[in-house]
Design a protein around this motif. Structure first.
Motif, PDB file in Angstrom:
ATOM      1  N   LEU A  47      17.502  36.740  91.189  1.00 43.83           N
ATOM      2  CA  LEU A  47      16.675  37.919  90.967  1.00 43.83           C
ATOM      3  C   LEU A  47      16.670  38.761  92.238  1.00 43.83           C
ATOM      4  N   ASP A  48      17.098  40.026  92.091  1.00 44.60           N
ATOM      5  CA  ASP A  48      17.160  40.951  93.226  1.00 44.60           C
ATOM      6  C   ASP A  48      16.180  42.091  93.019  1.00 44.60           C
ATOM      7  N   LEU A  49      15.452  42.431  94.083  1.00 42.88           N
ATOM      8  CA  LEU A  49      14.564  43.590  94.070  1.00 42.88           C
ATOM      9  C   LEU A  49      14.965  44.508  95.222  1.00 42.88           C
ATOM     10  N   TYR A  50      15.282  45.767  94.881  1.00 42.13           N
ATOM     11  CA  TYR A  50      15.676  46.761  95.867  1.00 42.13           C
ATOM     12  C   TYR A  50      14.566  47.813  95.961  1.00 42.13           C
ATOM     13  N   PHE A  51      13.848  47.828  97.083  1.00 44.90           N
ATOM     14  CA  PHE A  51      12.793  48.804  97.308  1.00 44.90           C
ATOM     15  C   PHE A  51      13.390  49.998  98.066  1.00 44.90           C
ATOM     16  N   TYR A  52      13.424  51.163  97.409  1.00 41.67           N
ATOM     17  CA  TYR A  52      13.902  52.379  98.044  1.00 41.67           C
ATOM     18  C   TYR A  52      12.713  53.103  98.674  1.00 41.67           C
ATOM     19  N   LEU A  53      12.621  53.033  99.991  1.00 39.99           N
ATOM     20  CA  LEU A  53      11.492  53.594 100.732  1.00 39.99           C
ATOM     21  C   LEU A  53      11.925  54.914 101.360  1.00 39.99           C
ATOM     22  N   PRO A  54      11.336  56.049 100.936  1.00 39.05           N
ATOM     23  CA  PRO A  54      11.721  57.341 101.509  1.00 39.05           C
ATOM     24  C   PRO A  54      11.651  57.330 103.030  1.00 39.05           C
ATOM     25  N   THR A  55      12.643  57.933 103.657  1.00 39.03           N
ATOM     26  CA  THR A  55      12.715  57.950 105.117  1.00 39.03           C
ATOM     27  C   THR A  55      11.463  58.562 105.734  1.00 39.03           C
ATOM     28  N   GLN A  58      15.233  26.803  95.801  1.00 44.16           N
ATOM     29  CA  GLN A  58      15.381  28.251  95.856  1.00 44.16           C
ATOM     30  C   GLN A  58      15.868  28.684  97.231  1.00 44.16           C
ATOM     31  N   LEU A  59      16.667  29.739  97.247  1.00 47.21           N
ATOM     32  CA  LEU A  59      17.084  30.399  98.470  1.00 47.21           C
ATOM     33  C   LEU A  59      16.509  31.807  98.455  1.00 47.21           C
ATOM     34  N   ILE A  60      16.015  32.285  99.604  1.00 41.61           N
ATOM     35  CA  ILE A  60      15.340  33.581  99.672  1.00 41.61           C
ATOM     36  C   ILE A  60      15.985  34.448 100.741  1.00 41.61           C
ATOM     37  N   TRP A  61      16.260  35.709 100.362  1.00 40.98           N
ATOM     38  CA  TRP A  61      16.750  36.724 101.284  1.00 40.98           C
ATOM     39  C   TRP A  61      15.697  37.815 101.425  1.00 40.98           C
ATOM     40  N   LEU A  62      15.603  38.427 102.590  1.00 42.75           N
ATOM     41  CA  LEU A  62      14.779  39.619 102.794  1.00 42.75           C
ATOM     42  C   LEU A  62      15.342  40.371 103.989  1.00 42.75           C
ATOM     43  N   GLU A  63      15.862  41.588 103.725  1.00 40.54           N
ATOM     44  CA  GLU A  63      16.479  42.364 104.799  1.00 40.54           C
ATOM     45  C   GLU A  63      16.632  43.824 104.377  1.00 40.54           C
ATOM     46  N   PHE A  64      16.757  44.683 105.374  1.00 40.29           N
ATOM     47  CA  PHE A  64      17.094  46.077 105.136  1.00 40.29           C
ATOM     48  C   PHE A  64      18.612  46.178 104.984  1.00 40.29           C
ATOM     49  N   LEU A  65      19.057  46.901 103.957  1.00 40.79           N
ATOM     50  CA  LEU A  65      20.483  47.001 103.669  1.00 40.79           C
ATOM     51  C   LEU A  65      21.076  48.293 104.206  1.00 40.79           C
ATOM     52  N   LYS A 124      15.746  63.080  94.892  1.00 40.10           N
ATOM     53  CA  LYS A 124      16.852  62.512  95.650  1.00 40.10           C
ATOM     54  C   LYS A 124      16.625  62.755  97.141  1.00 40.10           C
ATOM     55  N   VAL A 125      15.937  61.832  97.771  1.00 37.43           N
ATOM     56  CA  VAL A 125      15.645  61.925  99.203  1.00 37.43           C
ATOM     57  C   VAL A 125      16.277  60.737  99.914  1.00 37.43           C
ATOM     58  N   GLU A 126      16.485  60.897 101.208  1.00 37.19           N
ATOM     59  CA  GLU A 126      17.025  59.802 102.008  1.00 37.19           C
ATOM     60  C   GLU A 126      16.053  58.631 102.021  1.00 37.19           C
ATOM     61  N   SER A 127      16.587  57.414 101.897  1.00 39.36           N
ATOM     62  CA  SER A 127      15.715  56.240 101.783  1.00 39.36           C
ATOM     63  C   SER A 127      16.267  55.078 102.588  1.00 39.36           C
ATOM     64  N   GLU A 128      15.356  54.218 103.013  1.00 38.41           N
ATOM     65  CA  GLU A 128      15.697  52.902 103.555  1.00 38.41           C
ATOM     66  C   GLU A 128      15.546  51.895 102.421  1.00 38.41           C
ATOM     67  N   VAL A 129      16.478  50.944 102.332  1.00 43.15           N
ATOM     68  CA  VAL A 129      16.464  49.991 101.218  1.00 43.15           C
ATOM     69  C   VAL A 129      16.086  48.608 101.723  1.00 43.15           C
ATOM     70  N   LEU A 130      14.942  48.109 101.263  1.00 42.80           N
ATOM     71  CA  LEU A 130      14.500  46.755 101.575  1.00 42.80           C
ATOM     72  C   LEU A 130      14.866  45.855 100.411  1.00 42.80           C
ATOM     73  N   HIS A 131      15.671  44.850 100.683  1.00 41.62           N
ATOM     74  CA  HIS A 131      16.219  43.993  99.622  1.00 41.62           C
ATOM     75  C   HIS A 131      15.576  42.604  99.666  1.00 41.62           C
ATOM     76  N   TYR A 132      15.060  42.182  98.511  1.00 42.62           N
ATOM     77  CA  TYR A 132      14.506  40.829  98.364  1.00 42.62           C
ATOM     78  C   TYR A 132      15.303  40.122  97.274  1.00 42.62           C
ATOM     79  N   ARG A 133      15.786  38.954  97.588  1.00 42.34           N
ATOM     80  CA  ARG A 133      16.530  38.158  96.586  1.00 42.34           C
ATOM     81  C   ARG A 133      15.979  36.747  96.572  1.00 42.34           C
TER      82      ARG A 133
END
Length: 461
Positions: A28-36, A324-331, A352-361
């Motif tokens: 399960l992947d969650l991609y949080f698009y956080l506006p710059t 379970q294996l867990i990832w958490l990082e900015f992509l 459509k704005v510039e974003s930082e992507v925080l990824h949780y898997r």
């Protein structure tokens, strides 16, 4: 997305939940698009600190027959069951009942309009009354089982009362629905009378001391979690590798420092004040750049690797249930899957704005052996707090002006931000399922959480 449920939990948190069965392998992947413009990135938000402080999960055995009295099919003949089986099934029902009431109460507290709040509160009160009634209808006659039933009955009665009173304390004021408020209050009084006078579950000394009653109920909750909530053993991955990187970074810095020291000794003759000053500067730069070099090397090596592993164990049988294996990082943009990028390209132009992507898997592998007797699934619920995101947001300073009959008035407006969330689910060798959600939030709360339509060409990716 049918297998994963995502909804708002508190004013500034969201929760996803899903069920896993024997031999399931799920990613399960969650991609949080956080506006710059929110100012959130790897430089301002430490992923490890965020994980430990703001991502809270619980994992427990699950039954979709919650609303049947005591999972009735399992209680056809209590006399043919062992004490341990009775306790396991009783705990399963009591725990899921408590979680369901807590979840429903949180949803009611999010309603701000009296026309929505009070009918929902009355429905919640009636649902609790009906479930407790069915629960007590199956009270065992055997003395050796009575203590387990009494613990669960005492806790559920108290917990339902507390959730209803807590919800009442946040109610919107309205004289029109005073009768509903009175009905709920009367039901809470009835439950209190049942516990304290009819069944005498708690002593007068315990009832009169808020600390005592709270600690006792906390103990009872732990008792009903026995055999239902899975034990979690979290392990940080890459500890040895991090030590190696630290040593390598220190070694590389020392090579440069040693070369500079040799140069300095050749330039200055003998031990002079100038040489001492030069060595001081060299060692100062070593301390400054050693951490930076180590962090840069560690981030480069760690990129794409899981950060934690978790083993889930049955508290009764002491056998592992899942890993379970867990990832958490900015992509980086190039690390984002094509399908996810395609989904985000189909936003409205103004969004459509510039974003930082925080990824949780989270990658789960359930054991191929059967669960404890009577269980077919376990449920994972994970709550993400958005409070660290909200701290970076600006307060609304703008005002909207209007004119009526020659009089000019103004109204302050709040600053809102939109966080996009893309969810990807892969079960075994099946194709990946996607969903996209829009989280509209300000500094104080999540204003709206909605699911968006996916692009038609996604199936071709």
């Amino acid at each position: 997305m049918t297998k994963v449920n995502i909804k708002q939990e508190e004013s500034l948190s969201i929760k996803f939940s899903h069920q896993l069965s024997v031999a399931d392998q799920r990613t399960l992947d969650l991609y949080f698009y956080l506006p710059t413009e929110m100012g959130i990135s790897a430089d301002t938000l430490n992923e490890e600190e965020y994980y430990h402080a703001n991502i809270i999960g619980r994992r427990s055995y699950f039954s979709d027959a919650l609303h049947l009295p005591l999972v009735q099919s399992r209680f056809v003949s209590l006399n043919k069951r062992t004490l341990e089986e009775f306790r396991l099934y009783l705990n399963l029902f009591a725990y899921q009942f408590a979680v369901a009431i807590e979840t429903d109460a949180k949803q009611v507290r999010q309603l701000t309009e009296p026309e929505e709040f009070y009918p929902a509160l009355l429905e919640l009160s009636e649902r609790a009354r009906q479930l407790l009634k069915k629960f007590r209808r199956n009270e065992p006659e055997q003395d050796k089982w009575q203590s387990y039933f009494g613990h669960a009955d005492n806790y559920l009665s108290w917990f339902c009362e507390q959730q209803l009173l807590k919800t009442l304390s946040t109610r919107p004021r309205s004289a029109e629905f005073a009768d509903i408020k009175d009905q709920v209050v009367q039901y809470c009084r009835k439950e209190n009378h049942y516990r304290e006078l009819e069944r005498k579950y708690n002593s007068q000394r315990t009832r009169e001391d808020a600390n005592r009653i709270s600690n006792k109920m906390l103990l009872l909750r732990r008792l009903i979690q026995q055999g239902v909530v899975l034990k979690e053993d979290l392990k940080v991955l890459g500890v040895g590798l991090k030590k190696f990187v630290t040593g390598l970074a220190t070694g590389l810095v020392m090579i440069v420092v040693s070369a500079l020291i040799i140069k300095a000794q050749g330039f200055f003759s003998g031990l002079t004040l100038s040489l001492i000053m030069a060595l001081s500067v060299i060692y100062a730069f070593r301390e400054i750049f050693k951490e930076d070099i180590r962090n840069a090397m560690w981030r480069l090596i760690q990129r794409g690797r899981p950060r934690w592993s978790r083993t889930l164990t049955d508290t009764s049988t002491k056998k592992p249930v899942a890993r379970q294996l867990i990832w958490l990082e900015f992509l980086r943009p190039k690390d984002i899957p094509n399908a996810v990028s395609l989904i985000m390209k189909h936003r409205h132009r103004q969004n459509k704005v510039e974003s930082e992507v925080l990824h949780y898997r989270i990658q789960s592998k359930v054991n191929t052996k059967e669960f404890a007797a009577g269980y077919t699934q376990f449920q994972e619920q994970v709550v993400f707090s958005l409070i660290p995101f909200a701290r970076h947001l600006e307060r609304g300073k703008a005002k909207i002006y209007s004119e009526q009959d020659g009089k000019v008035s103004n109204e302050s407006v709040e600053r809102r931000y939109q966080v996009n969330l893309v969810v990807a689910l892969k079960d075994g060798k099946q194709s990946v399922e996607y969903a996209r959600y829009k989280i509209t939030m300000n500094r104080s709360s999540i204003v709206e959480l909605t699911e968006s339509r996916l692009p038609d060409e996604l199936n071709a990716v």
